[in-house]
Design a protein around this motif. Sequence first.
Motif, PDB file in Angstrom:
ATOM      1  N   THR A 174      47.301  44.419  34.350  1.00 22.98           N
ATOM      2  CA  THR A 174      46.967  44.948  35.617  1.00 22.98           C
ATOM      3  C   THR A 174      45.766  44.236  36.424  1.00 22.98           C
ATOM      4  OG1 THR A 174      45.174  46.385  34.845  1.00 22.98           O
ATOM      5  CG2 THR A 174      47.464  47.291  34.889  1.00 22.98           C
ATOM      6  N   LEU A 175      45.871  44.384  37.787  1.00 24.52           N
ATOM      7  CA  LEU A 175      44.822  43.419  38.597  1.00 24.52           C
ATOM      8  C   LEU A 175      43.404  44.163  38.776  1.00 24.52           C
ATOM      9  CD1 LEU A 175      47.526  42.360  41.269  1.00 24.52           C
ATOM     10  CD2 LEU A 175      46.944  41.170  38.887  1.00 24.52           C
ATOM     11  N   GLY A 176      43.296  45.352  37.995  1.00 23.08           N
ATOM     12  CA  GLY A 176      42.067  46.004  38.310  1.00 23.08           C
ATOM     13  C   GLY A 176      42.033  47.003  39.454  1.00 23.08           C
ATOM     14  N   ARG A 177      41.213  47.802  39.623  1.00 23.00           N
ATOM     15  CA  ARG A 177      41.189  48.726  40.710  1.00 23.00           C
ATOM     16  C   ARG A 177      41.498  48.081  42.083  1.00 23.00           C
ATOM     17  NH1 ARG A 177      39.870  54.740  39.860  1.00 23.00           N
ATOM     18  NH2 ARG A 177      40.171  54.833  37.671  1.00 23.00           N
ATOM     19  N   GLY A 178      42.058  48.692  42.973  1.00 28.46           N
ATOM     20  CA  GLY A 178      42.418  48.157  44.185  1.00 28.46           C
ATOM     21  C   GLY A 178      43.432  47.077  44.181  1.00 28.46           C
ATOM     22  N   GLY A 179      43.788  46.662  43.102  1.00 32.51           N
ATOM     23  CA  GLY A 179      44.725  45.728  43.077  1.00 32.51           C
ATOM     24  C   GLY A 179      45.781  45.520  43.721  1.00 32.51           C
ATOM     25  N   SER A 180      46.362  46.683  44.244  1.00 26.86           N
ATOM     26  CA  SER A 180      47.791  46.810  45.248  1.00 26.86           C
ATOM     27  C   SER A 180      47.514  46.031  46.340  1.00 26.86           C
ATOM     28  CB  SER A 180      47.851  48.282  45.362  1.00 26.86           C
ATOM     29  OG  SER A 180      48.409  49.009  44.271  1.00 26.86           O
ATOM     30  N   ASP A 181      46.493  46.042  46.909  1.00 27.11           N
ATOM     31  CA  ASP A 181      46.162  45.264  48.071  1.00 27.11           C
ATOM     32  C   ASP A 181      46.429  43.545  47.744  1.00 27.11           C
ATOM     33  OD1 ASP A 181      45.291  47.486  49.425  1.00 27.11           O
ATOM     34  OD2 ASP A 181      43.210  46.871  49.139  1.00 27.11           O
ATOM     35  N   THR A 182      45.870  43.359  46.695  1.00 25.46           N
ATOM     36  CA  THR A 182      46.270  41.783  46.193  1.00 25.46           C
ATOM     37  C   THR A 182      47.669  41.634  45.833  1.00 25.46           C
ATOM     38  OG1 THR A 182      44.130  41.881  44.949  1.00 25.46           O
ATOM     39  CG2 THR A 182      45.567  40.083  44.494  1.00 25.46           C
ATOM     40  N   THR A 183      48.235  42.632  45.358  1.00 24.03           N
ATOM     41  CA  THR A 183      49.915  42.372  45.151  1.00 24.03           C
ATOM     42  C   THR A 183      50.475  42.294  46.591  1.00 24.03           C
ATOM     43  OG1 THR A 183      49.674  43.910  43.268  1.00 24.03           O
ATOM     44  CG2 THR A 183      51.870  43.487  44.179  1.00 24.03           C
ATOM     45  N   ALA A 184      50.215  43.197  47.449  1.00 24.81           N
ATOM     46  CA  ALA A 184      50.814  43.076  48.895  1.00 24.81           C
ATOM     47  C   ALA A 184      50.478  41.811  49.540  1.00 24.81           C
ATOM     48  CB  ALA A 184      50.111  44.172  49.735  1.00 24.81           C
ATOM     49  N   VAL A 185      49.293  41.101  49.512  1.00 24.48           N
ATOM     50  CA  VAL A 185      48.859  39.876  50.038  1.00 24.48           C
ATOM     51  C   VAL A 185      49.502  38.754  49.623  1.00 24.48           C
ATOM     52  CG1 VAL A 185      46.995  38.445  51.180  1.00 24.48           C
ATOM     53  CG2 VAL A 185      46.755  40.779  50.924  1.00 24.48           C
TER      54      VAL A 185
ATOM     55  N   THR B  50      45.730  57.896  38.370  1.00 24.82           N
ATOM     56  CA  THR B  50      45.022  56.886  37.273  1.00 24.82           C
ATOM     57  C   THR B  50      43.928  57.467  36.601  1.00 24.82           C
ATOM     58  OG1 THR B  50      45.560  54.907  38.982  1.00 24.82           O
ATOM     59  CG2 THR B  50      43.956  54.665  37.320  1.00 24.82           C
ATOM     60  N   ASN B  51      43.330  58.615  37.180  1.00 26.29           N
ATOM     61  CA  ASN B  51      42.059  59.098  36.599  1.00 26.29           C
ATOM     62  C   ASN B  51      42.448  60.055  35.291  1.00 26.29           C
ATOM     63  OD1 ASN B  51      40.046  57.874  37.989  1.00 26.29           O
ATOM     64  ND2 ASN B  51      40.164  59.579  39.647  1.00 26.29           N
ATOM     65  N   ARG B  52      43.890  60.763  35.736  1.00 23.40           N
ATOM     66  CA  ARG B  52      44.199  61.555  34.585  1.00 23.40           C
ATOM     67  C   ARG B  52      44.723  60.655  33.514  1.00 23.40           C
ATOM     68  NH1 ARG B  52      49.269  63.636  33.012  1.00 23.40           N
ATOM     69  NH2 ARG B  52      50.325  62.077  34.079  1.00 23.40           N
ATOM     70  N   LEU B  53      45.273  59.526  33.691  1.00 24.50           N
ATOM     71  CA  LEU B  53      45.611  58.590  32.524  1.00 24.50           C
ATOM     72  C   LEU B  53      44.478  58.275  31.694  1.00 24.50           C
ATOM     73  CD1 LEU B  53      48.818  56.793  34.154  1.00 24.50           C
ATOM     74  CD2 LEU B  53      48.970  58.677  32.483  1.00 24.50           C
ATOM     75  N   VAL B  54      43.391  57.704  32.535  1.00 21.38           N
ATOM     76  CA  VAL B  54      42.224  57.374  31.920  1.00 21.38           C
ATOM     77  C   VAL B  54      41.443  58.277  31.044  1.00 21.38           C
ATOM     78  CG1 VAL B  54      39.831  56.471  32.532  1.00 21.38           C
ATOM     79  CG2 VAL B  54      41.968  55.461  33.769  1.00 21.38           C
TER      80      VAL B  54
ATOM     81  N   MET C 297      45.626  50.129  27.689  1.00 20.51           N
ATOM     82  CA  MET C 297      45.286  50.851  28.924  1.00 20.51           C
ATOM     83  C   MET C 297      46.322  50.329  30.134  1.00 20.51           C
ATOM     84  SD  MET C 297      43.155  52.892  29.733  1.00 20.51           S
ATOM     85  CE  MET C 297      41.581  53.407  30.213  1.00 20.51           C
ATOM     86  N   ASP C 298      46.631  49.248  30.063  1.00 24.07           N
ATOM     87  CA  ASP C 298      47.419  48.613  31.182  1.00 24.07           C
ATOM     88  C   ASP C 298      48.991  49.066  30.959  1.00 24.07           C
ATOM     89  OD1 ASP C 298      45.451  47.100  32.286  1.00 24.07           O
ATOM     90  OD2 ASP C 298      46.158  44.910  31.375  1.00 24.07           O
ATOM     91  N   MET C 299      49.232  49.235  29.670  1.00 22.15           N
ATOM     92  CA  MET C 299      50.770  49.777  29.373  1.00 22.15           C
ATOM     93  C   MET C 299      50.597  51.353  30.004  1.00 22.15           C
ATOM     94  SD  MET C 299      53.436  49.670  27.571  1.00 22.15           S
ATOM     95  CE  MET C 299      53.543  48.535  26.131  1.00 22.15           C
ATOM     96  N   LEU C 300      49.397  51.994  29.811  1.00 30.52           N
ATOM     97  CA  LEU C 300      49.412  53.349  30.159  1.00 30.52           C
ATOM     98  C   LEU C 300      49.491  53.603  31.527  1.00 30.52           C
ATOM     99  CD1 LEU C 300      49.118  56.387  29.310  1.00 30.52           C
ATOM    100  CD2 LEU C 300      46.741  55.861  29.395  1.00 30.52           C
ATOM    101  N   LEU C 301      48.441  52.734  32.388  1.00 33.80           N
ATOM    102  CA  LEU C 301      48.114  52.764  33.678  1.00 33.80           C
ATOM    103  C   LEU C 301      49.313  52.501  34.815  1.00 33.80           C
ATOM    104  CD1 LEU C 301      44.482  51.930  34.314  1.00 33.80           C
ATOM    105  CD2 LEU C 301      45.410  54.168  33.596  1.00 33.80           C
ATOM    106  N   THR C 302      49.936  51.454  34.232  1.00 34.59           N
ATOM    107  CA  THR C 302      51.042  50.867  35.285  1.00 34.59           C
ATOM    108  C   THR C 302      52.231  51.947  35.083  1.00 34.59           C
ATOM    109  OG1 THR C 302      52.017  49.767  33.111  1.00 34.59           O
ATOM    110  CG2 THR C 302      50.698  48.562  34.508  1.00 34.59           C
TER     111      THR C 302
END
Lengths: 405, 405
Positions: free
Chosen positions: A147-158, A47-51, A66-71
């Motif tokens: 994108t759901l913002g940093r740490g959003g993967s936790d939200t996806t899981a729940v 993610t940092n590399r892409l940013v 940015m969302d297109m890129l980071l995903t």
Amino acid sequence: MALIVQKYGGTSVGSLERIQNVAKKVAKFVDEGHQLVVVLSAMSGETNRLVDMAKTMQARPSKREMDMLLTTGEQVTIALLSMALQERGYDAISYTGWQVPIQTDEVHTKARIDSINAEKIRQQLDQNKVVVVAGFQGVTANGDISTLGRGGSDTTAVALAAALKADECQIYTDVDGVYTTDPRVVPEARRLDTITFDEMLEMASLGAKVLQIRSVEFASKYQVPLRVLSSLQDGGGTLITSEENTMEKPLISGIAFNRDESKLQVLGVPDKPGVAYQILGPIADANIEIDMIIQNQGQDGTTDFTFTVPRGDRAQAQDILTAVAKILGAREVVYDDAIAKVSMVGVGMRSHVGIASRMFQVLAEENINIHMIATTEIKISVVVQEDQLEKAVKSLHQKFELDKA
Amino acid sequence: MALIVQKYGGTSVGSLERIQNVAKKVAKFVDEGHQLVVVLSAMSGETNRLVDMAKTMQARPSKREMDMLLTTGEQVTIALLSMALQERGYDAISYTGWQVPIQTDEVHTKARIDSINAEKIRQQLDQNKVVVVAGFQGVTANGDISTLGRGGSDTTAVALAAALKADECQIYTDVDGVYTTDPRVVPEARRLDTITFDEMLEMASLGAKVLQIRSVEFASKYQVPLRVLSSLQDGGGTLITSEENTMEKPLISGIAFNRDESKLQVLGVPDKPGVAYQILGPIADANIEIDMIIQNQGQDGTTDFTFTVPRGDRAQAQDILTAVAKILGAREVVYDDAIAKVSMVGVGMRSHVGIASRMFQVLAEENINIHMIATTEIKISVVVQEDQLEKAVKSLHQKFELDKA
């Protein structure tokens, strides 16, 4: 047989070897007869590399782009894990956010989930497949990637666990559970076997950084049993449940702290009804999260507003406030980036008095000056100078005997 | 004002600096009043990097997951170019294949486009936006991500140009046009100002590698004027049009060659009706492209089949043939990877005789043995030993005076 949603973060999938380790872990659960949905983050560093690339292209990168890129980051890991599982003889299929689909609002880089259609995933589970889903990402009603913002993967899981009515949502991370405080600061910090959603919410929002706050809210709202575990070592981790399930209620469960805040002050605001909204409304409109808010009435018919925002949003908040201050005829806008917040959290506080004064006493003994104070039913937060943060956390952890079970 | 579809390949977007150069080039066309749709490949090297990761995960990577993985490459470049354009003050928006959508069949890694809905793109063009589209990728009816195979970005560009009825489709690459043959082999090779679709089809299918063959078929079918240009230097490139537009019809336009082929032979096949289909059907079913086919009748009631396939597909083709040979009672299956194909192409052949015999004479003078011969109306191809390829191309180029306009 249980339906388990597992989430592995960036460190857990940080190399090809680690992705293979995740495949091994997932396979173990499948062998035990469970149905598995696996949510992945991007490889750590990606993610940092892409940013960085984005910032080379555009001074303030377009949030949609940015969302297109980071995903792309999670799209890589879900494909690789599916391959690794197939190589081991486990049928697996990957889905991006839009494929599930995970519908979100239109707020790029900080989107919120509107709804999840779990039908496709359920069909694949029924065919005995492991379903590997890209965390962090969704799709707007418009068909744009969000994108759901940093740490959003936790939200996806729940959120997936809630939509699928999963038996447990397991968040694998590089720590083996929730601690009384950050062990890097206080080596005596102790892992908690259980913690309540309410406590966890206060811990997470204050920067405990184990879980994203929204994921805990989600889990609490939909009563999803949530477990934080290490992806690197075995162990039961920390189970986060509703208060009713918690037998013992310790006075203080933990001490959270956050360095990533800035203090902003609007001084000399003419004290009229509605000024709080006029000042804070535009900040909220810009999707900047305001944390602590204090209003001090002066003696000259003016009032001062003090509040804290994430440090990365301070410059934007300051710009907005400077404009608002001019309109309202306020005296000036000042800020301080060198602050930090320390919070003591515990459901036991509800039935005990005197915790706050004891906390202030400890800090006073250590010569630590308090800038701001805020309290809730189960939390007391203070803002201190950043360079006094560690001393504050250490002394509180020791004086409140959090190292003892 | 014209509507132009431009495609930039992997080398043209191979670094952040080069992406900014593309932005500059695109901006120039917008300044001239044109409407622009820009199709991009992944950064050069990125696809190989991803393929290597996949192979670490799975010995024979799942094709569905491979498409999931590889399509991240273009998703990165379209976001970055959109940002670069916005930074220069040009409104731009990026779309992946599924967002357009570009509907394909279900043949992962080698999908074909079924249909394109250009409505979304048209709406954005009407709002004066530059539309940046991910090449190479599409979406199946099922909602899975598909890819068009290597070089598929050219096909994306031409298909979009056809769907949008664009005035011209410009393919930017690292060469400045179509040459009489590969200048790396024959330094005297000359750039052609125009070439017909038919000639280009023969050149491309034979490995001229300037354009993907399917893109030329598409362009020919929908009469899309197609231009090949350099992304690095200025110049008119080579315009590919239908024959009617070509004033001069040279005898020979160019010499194509291809090292990426293998020869397979099924020997001693009982000569009965239907054997050709029984042998070649399963190869086609496996989506392996067969190039040259020769059947030789023997004197003992058997027949030999000889044909060429892409070298990467030879092992799979051999497996299939070995199984088929057993069923048919054929004697044996042999192969040769050390071959190459040389082809002379020119619409002028239609009205001239004697080209073939002249070609064989030149090769004989150079002591080059011919393994196979195949001809069409505008092409003569021969298969030779791979280590004699360069000598063959050089001598033919010189003796047919292709260096002279």
